[in-house]
Design a protein around this motif. Structure first.
Motif, PDB file in Angstrom:
ATOM      1  N   GLU A   1       2.264  -3.291   5.950  1.00  0.00           N
ATOM      2  CA  GLU A   1       1.028  -4.075   6.030  1.00  0.00           C
ATOM      3  C   GLU A   1      -0.026  -3.547   5.067  1.00  0.00           C
ATOM      4  O   GLU A   1      -0.858  -4.299   4.575  1.00  0.00           O
ATOM      5  CB  GLU A   1       0.477  -4.040   7.457  1.00  0.00           C
ATOM      6  CG  GLU A   1      -0.788  -4.863   7.643  1.00  0.00           C
ATOM      7  CD  GLU A   1      -1.373  -4.726   9.047  1.00  0.00           C
ATOM      8  OE1 GLU A   1      -1.078  -5.581   9.891  1.00  0.00           O
ATOM      9  OE2 GLU A   1      -2.114  -3.748   9.283  1.00  0.00           O
ATOM     10  N   ARG A   2      -0.002  -2.250   4.785  1.00  0.00           N
ATOM     11  CA  ARG A   2      -1.021  -1.607   3.947  1.00  0.00           C
ATOM     12  C   ARG A   2      -0.625  -1.523   2.478  1.00  0.00           C
ATOM     13  O   ARG A   2      -1.119  -0.660   1.754  1.00  0.00           O
ATOM     14  CB  ARG A   2      -1.333  -0.214   4.498  1.00  0.00           C
ATOM     15  CG  ARG A   2      -2.168  -0.262   5.766  1.00  0.00           C
ATOM     16  CD  ARG A   2      -2.091   1.033   6.566  1.00  0.00           C
ATOM     17  NE  ARG A   2      -3.007   0.983   7.708  1.00  0.00           N
ATOM     18  CZ  ARG A   2      -2.800   0.271   8.820  1.00  0.00           C
ATOM     19  NH1 ARG A   2      -1.697  -0.451   8.945  1.00  0.00           N
ATOM     20  NH2 ARG A   2      -3.690   0.274   9.795  1.00  0.00           N
ATOM     21  N   CYS A   3       0.243  -2.413   2.030  1.00  0.00           N
ATOM     22  CA  CYS A   3       0.633  -2.390   0.622  1.00  0.00           C
ATOM     23  C   CYS A   3      -0.602  -2.555  -0.261  1.00  0.00           C
ATOM     24  O   CYS A   3      -1.553  -3.232   0.101  1.00  0.00           O
ATOM     25  CB  CYS A   3       1.672  -3.466   0.331  1.00  0.00           C
ATOM     26  SG  CYS A   3       1.172  -5.140   0.741  1.00  0.00           S
ATOM     27  N   GLN A   4      -0.574  -1.901  -1.437  1.00  0.00           N
ATOM     28  CA  GLN A   4      -1.783  -1.758  -2.248  1.00  0.00           C
ATOM     29  C   GLN A   4      -1.698  -2.409  -3.623  1.00  0.00           C
ATOM     30  O   GLN A   4      -2.644  -2.305  -4.409  1.00  0.00           O
ATOM     31  CB  GLN A   4      -2.094  -0.254  -2.403  1.00  0.00           C
ATOM     32  CG  GLN A   4      -2.319   0.465  -1.084  1.00  0.00           C
ATOM     33  CD  GLN A   4      -2.360   1.985  -1.235  1.00  0.00           C
ATOM     34  OE1 GLN A   4      -2.363   2.507  -2.363  1.00  0.00           O
ATOM     35  NE2 GLN A   4      -2.380   2.695  -0.119  1.00  0.00           N
ATOM     36  N   ASP A   5      -0.605  -3.082  -3.925  1.00  0.00           N
ATOM     37  CA  ASP A   5      -0.465  -3.657  -5.270  1.00  0.00           C
ATOM     38  C   ASP A   5      -1.320  -4.913  -5.415  1.00  0.00           C
ATOM     39  O   ASP A   5      -1.698  -5.557  -4.425  1.00  0.00           O
ATOM     40  CB  ASP A   5       0.999  -3.982  -5.556  1.00  0.00           C
ATOM     41  CG  ASP A   5       1.542  -5.031  -4.608  1.00  0.00           C
ATOM     42  OD1 ASP A   5       1.491  -6.220  -4.952  1.00  0.00           O
ATOM     43  OD2 ASP A   5       1.979  -4.657  -3.495  1.00  0.00           O
ATOM     44  N   GLU A   6      -1.620  -5.265  -6.659  1.00  0.00           N
ATOM     45  CA  GLU A   6      -2.535  -6.368  -6.952  1.00  0.00           C
ATOM     46  C   GLU A   6      -1.965  -7.734  -6.579  1.00  0.00           C
ATOM     47  O   GLU A   6      -2.716  -8.689  -6.416  1.00  0.00           O
ATOM     48  CB  GLU A   6      -2.924  -6.342  -8.429  1.00  0.00           C
ATOM     49  CG  GLU A   6      -3.744  -5.117  -8.814  1.00  0.00           C
ATOM     50  CD  GLU A   6      -4.210  -5.166 -10.260  1.00  0.00           C
ATOM     51  OE1 GLU A   6      -3.880  -6.157 -10.949  1.00  0.00           O
ATOM     52  OE2 GLU A   6      -4.892  -4.223 -10.685  1.00  0.00           O
ATOM     53  N   TYR A   7      -0.640  -7.825  -6.430  1.00  0.00           N
ATOM     54  CA  TYR A   7      -0.043  -9.097  -6.035  1.00  0.00           C
ATOM     55  C   TYR A   7      -0.346  -9.401  -4.567  1.00  0.00           C
ATOM     56  O   TYR A   7      -0.492 -10.568  -4.176  1.00  0.00           O
ATOM     57  CB  TYR A   7       1.470  -9.050  -6.256  1.00  0.00           C
ATOM     58  CG  TYR A   7       2.174 -10.333  -5.864  1.00  0.00           C
ATOM     59  CD1 TYR A   7       2.122 -11.455  -6.689  1.00  0.00           C
ATOM     60  CD2 TYR A   7       2.870 -10.410  -4.659  1.00  0.00           C
ATOM     61  CE1 TYR A   7       2.756 -12.637  -6.319  1.00  0.00           C
ATOM     62  CE2 TYR A   7       3.513 -11.586  -4.276  1.00  0.00           C
ATOM     63  CZ  TYR A   7       3.453 -12.693  -5.115  1.00  0.00           C
ATOM     64  OH  TYR A   7       4.077 -13.855  -4.742  1.00  0.00           O
ATOM     65  N   HIS A   8      -0.467  -8.357  -3.756  1.00  0.00           N
ATOM     66  CA  HIS A   8      -0.688  -8.529  -2.319  1.00  0.00           C
ATOM     67  C   HIS A   8      -2.128  -8.285  -1.891  1.00  0.00           C
ATOM     68  O   HIS A   8      -2.531  -8.742  -0.820  1.00  0.00           O
ATOM     69  CB  HIS A   8       0.218  -7.580  -1.520  1.00  0.00           C
ATOM     70  CG  HIS A   8       1.660  -7.957  -1.558  1.00  0.00           C
ATOM     71  ND1 HIS A   8       2.519  -7.526  -2.547  1.00  0.00           N
ATOM     72  CD2 HIS A   8       2.413  -8.730  -0.723  1.00  0.00           C
ATOM     73  CE1 HIS A   8       3.737  -8.006  -2.328  1.00  0.00           C
ATOM     74  NE2 HIS A   8       3.691  -8.741  -1.228  1.00  0.00           N
ATOM     75  N   LEU A   9      -2.911  -7.543  -2.686  1.00  0.00           N
ATOM     76  CA  LEU A   9      -4.256  -7.134  -2.268  1.00  0.00           C
ATOM     77  C   LEU A   9      -5.259  -7.370  -3.383  1.00  0.00           C
ATOM     78  O   LEU A   9      -5.080  -6.890  -4.504  1.00  0.00           O
ATOM     79  CB  LEU A   9      -4.251  -5.646  -1.878  1.00  0.00           C
ATOM     80  CG  LEU A   9      -5.543  -5.092  -1.261  1.00  0.00           C
ATOM     81  CD1 LEU A   9      -5.722  -5.616   0.158  1.00  0.00           C
ATOM     82  CD2 LEU A   9      -5.511  -3.565  -1.249  1.00  0.00           C
TER      83      LEU A   9
END
Length: 371
Positions: A33-41
């Protein structure tokens, strides 16, 4: 914040947090849930481009690798997602104060010099940050040197948050008015209380600015409910339990509005810590309970009121013209001694803001100054 350390086991593909004397394995679903990449966040708003509620509950970690010395990890999951994580982003999850100062309870004999700030200092970022830190820790500040003119209270309030308008207006006048819709606008004594417990939500912060005070009475009183409840819990833990779990009905009535709300007298936060109270004997109604439980409830309520007026806890002082008191409305109770309006004028102006705004401004300002 209590110290937290992270450790990686590449053999078992686990990430552990050492916190409060425990080793806590961080679950795959929690990390995914805490993914940090620009595609997800989104890097600007920090909002997600995906819905984590739709992730599989059976997610697992396929591989975890440390990137040394950058304090970063590469984690691959069973749903074929692989992402790079900055471990520093996890510290906030273990900070139960969410970046704000820990509260400091106080008694009547506490050194009050720590509570005072200067009006002119609020114009600088460092001065405002200092005032916010004092307020969030102790639940109040006294601002010296505020201009003795109408609406100055709004200028101070807007440095800390957005002014909240109520049926009393954007600000309210505190001076003697016969047949007023609130006893605050008379010359009678007011015991320690929280404002507007009949409102949802209650105002989080109240400001009172003294423009004129020619009376010998009308002393301001402040008391820290955290200290009082700590004492009550020593004397009557079951009573505190009842006051923090059984809702009470509060009501405010005048010709234009009839406001009713039900809430517990003692308020707990999300970490089950005492945050403050909803206390106003002028406005509350005893809940309907079985006779024996009602006695215990009333006994605890009665003792709570006695402690609020106990000189060990209550700070009594004269708010001078040019001074402004700003306090956490549901933590620091306020009141006033009676006064004789024939002695002279006593004129205060008040305003409300919500508590989340000083908290948010503190966290943002602290990051900005530390950069």
């Amino acid at each position: 914040m209590k110290e937290v350390r992270f450790s990686v086991s590449e053999e078992s593909n686990t990430l552990l947090a050492q916190f409060n004397g425990q080793n806590i394995e961080l679950p795959a679903l929690w990390l995914r849930e805490r993914c940090q990449d620009e595609y997800h966040l989104d890097k600007v708003s920090k909002q997600r481009f995906f819905d984590p509620h739709q992730l599989s509950e059976d997610l697992s970690i396929k591989k975890i690798e440390s990137i040394i010395p950058e304090e970063k990890l590469t984690i691959s999951f069973s749903d074929d997602y692989t992402g790079t994580y900055d471990i520093n982003e996890f510290y906030a999850d273990f900070d139960m104060w969410d970046g704000t100062p820990a509260t400091k309870s106080w008694l009547s004999d506490t050194d009050k010099s720590a509570f005072f700030v200067q009006y002119d200092d609020l114009t600088s970022e460092k001065g405002l940050l200092n005032a916010l830190e004092i307020f969030l820790a102790y639940g109040l500040i006294i601002v010296n040197g505020v201009p003795e003119r109408p609406n100055a209270v709004l200028e101070v309030a807007e440095r800390f948050g957005n002014v909240r308008q109520t049926n009393f207006g954007k600000h309210f006048e505190v001076y003697t008015r016969p047949d007023s819709n609130d006893l605050a606008y008379r010359s009678v004594s007011l015991g320690p209380h929280t404002d507007n417990p009949y409102r949802d939500p209650m105002p989080g912060v109240q400001l009172l600015h003294c423009i004129q005070n020619e009376t010998t009475g009308g002393l301001s009183t402040l008391v820290d409910s955290l200290s009082v409840i700590e004492q009550l819990r020593k004397e009557d833990p079951y009573g505190v339990e009842l006051l923090s779990t059984i809702p009470v009905r509060y009501r405010h009535y005048d010709q234009d509005v009839d406001l009713i709300e039900r809430r517990t007298m003692i308020k707990l936060d999300s970490a089950n810590r005492v945050e403050g109270v909803a206390y106003s004997p002028r406005l509350d109604f005893l809940p309907l309970l079985e006779p024996e439980k009602l006695k215990v409830f009333h006994r605890a309520r009665q003792r709570l009121g006695q402690l609020f007026s106990d000189p060990r806890f209550e700070w009594r002082f004269k708010l001078e013209p040019g001074q402004l008191q700003m306090f956490h409305n549901t933590r620091v109770l306020h009141g006033r001694t009676a006064f004789d309006p024939n002695e002279g004028h006593r004129h205060l102006q008040g305003a409300y803001i919500d508590l989340d705004e000083p908290k948010g401004r503190y966290v943002s300002l602290k990051k900005k100054i530390s950069i």
